[in-house]
Design a protein around this motif. Structure first.
Motif, PDB file in Angstrom:
ATOM      1  N   THR A  95       1.003  -0.875   0.025  1.00  0.00           N
ATOM      2  CA  THR A  95       0.247  -0.103  -0.042  1.00  0.00           C
ATOM      3  C   THR A  95       0.570   1.365   0.025  1.00  0.00           C
ATOM      4  O   THR A  95       1.768   1.255   0.307  1.00  0.00           O
ATOM      5  CB  THR A  95      -0.647   0.105   1.198  1.00  0.00           C
ATOM      6  N   GLU A 136       0.518   3.758   2.172  1.00  0.00           N
ATOM      7  CA  GLU A 136       1.301   4.041   3.211  1.00  0.00           C
ATOM      8  C   GLU A 136       2.229   2.949   3.822  1.00  0.00           C
ATOM      9  O   GLU A 136       3.635   3.906   4.168  1.00  0.00           O
ATOM     10  CB  GLU A 136      -0.314   3.685   4.461  1.00  0.00           C
ATOM     11  N   ALA A 137       2.111   1.677   3.214  1.00  0.00           N
ATOM     12  CA  ALA A 137       3.580   0.970   3.579  1.00  0.00           C
ATOM     13  C   ALA A 137       4.693   1.633   3.456  1.00  0.00           C
ATOM     14  O   ALA A 137       6.601   1.699   3.885  1.00  0.00           O
ATOM     15  CB  ALA A 137       3.049  -0.406   3.880  1.00  0.00           C
ATOM     16  N   ALA A 154       5.757   4.238   2.166  1.00  0.00           N
ATOM     17  CA  ALA A 154       5.978   5.441   2.238  1.00  0.00           C
ATOM     18  C   ALA A 154       6.086   5.347   4.185  1.00  0.00           C
ATOM     19  O   ALA A 154       7.482   6.015   4.616  1.00  0.00           O
ATOM     20  CB  ALA A 154       4.474   6.540   3.107  1.00  0.00           C
ATOM     21  N   ARG A 155       5.598   4.504   5.037  1.00  0.00           N
ATOM     22  CA  ARG A 155       6.556   4.102   6.483  1.00  0.00           C
ATOM     23  C   ARG A 155       7.879   3.501   5.400  1.00  0.00           C
ATOM     24  O   ARG A 155       8.426   3.947   6.954  1.00  0.00           O
ATOM     25  CB  ARG A 155       5.968   3.366   7.027  1.00  0.00           C
TER      26      ARG A 155
END
Length: 234
Positions: A74, A76-77, A79-80
């Motif tokens: 994803t 978000e993953a 970016a993390r």
């Protein structure tokens, strides 16, 4: 050829790691015999371990860069992962280590500067092709060739200069090296923890004969130093 290179890679790494442990002797940089040389040797080890930590982290980041978790990632993953591995560890960790090493180097460099004091002894080192001549502020007119006499356990300011070309004064077990420049005086602070002879070299390539441009720093105990000042010791 590739198989032979892989066989050599292990011994090369082992020799690289063990090399400093064998650097003992007259011209050792990791066998200090005075506070200045000890500070330099400690800084060498600190810089070595700091750079090794950064190098190992870069290798880890390189391996992680080729790893992809199973399944779709994803945004978000991703970016993390970017925040943790690139910004946090890749830049944050490296910059922190480099800043700490730089600050440590500045502190050590400040400690090595020659400062006035009641116990400081001043001597002069004059280089020529291919001899070192030494004179002593406490004994005007007294000179020696090839042997620098100093008292042990007292700070010594060596005023270094040259009569012809650029040489370099270096007694590795007592301090760092400093150039001898014609028409200019550089001051190096040295000190010996114990009486004895310490080897020195001219660590500057300046023509044929420089390899034999050596000298000895002879540290005396108090009685021997007093005798030297009175002209009774050599």
């Amino acid at each position: 050829m590739g198989h032979r290179a892989s066989l050599l890679r292990g011994p090369v790494w082992l020799l690289t790691l063990l090399a400093p442990t064998g650097c003992e002797g007259r011209l050792s940089t990791v066998d200090p015999a005075g506070p200045a040389a000890e500070a330099i040797a400690m800084m060498w080890w600190v810089l070595l371990f700091g750079s090794a930590a950064i190098f190992l982290l870069v290798l880890v980041l390189l391996v992680v860069g080729f790893y992809r978790p199973s399944g779709p990632a994803t945004p978000e993953a991703e970016a993390r992962r970017e925040r943790i591995w690139i910004w946090g560890l890749g830049l944050g960790f490296s910059m922190t280590i480099l800043a700490a090493l730089t600050a440590y180097g500045l502190v050590v460099g400040e400690r090595l500067l020659p400062r006035p004091g009641p116990e400081v002894v001043t001597v002069r080192a004059e280089a020529s092709q291919w001899v070192w001549r030494f004179s002593y502020a406490d004994v005007p007119g007294r000179t020696t060739e090839g042997v620098l006499h100093i008292p042990a356990r007292r700070p010594i300011d060596v005023e270094i200069t040259s009569t012809d070309v650029i040489h370099s004064f270096w007694a590795p077990r007592l301090a760092g090296k400093l150039d001898a420049i014609p028409g200019h005086v550089n001051v190096l602070r040295i000190e010996a923890d114990n009486p004895g002879d310490y080897a020195g070299v001219s660590a500057e390539f300046n023509g044929r004969g420089y390899a034999g441009h050596r000298f000895t720093v002879r540290a005396h105990d108090k009685a021997e130093w007093d005798a030297f000042l009175q002209g009774e010791a050599r």
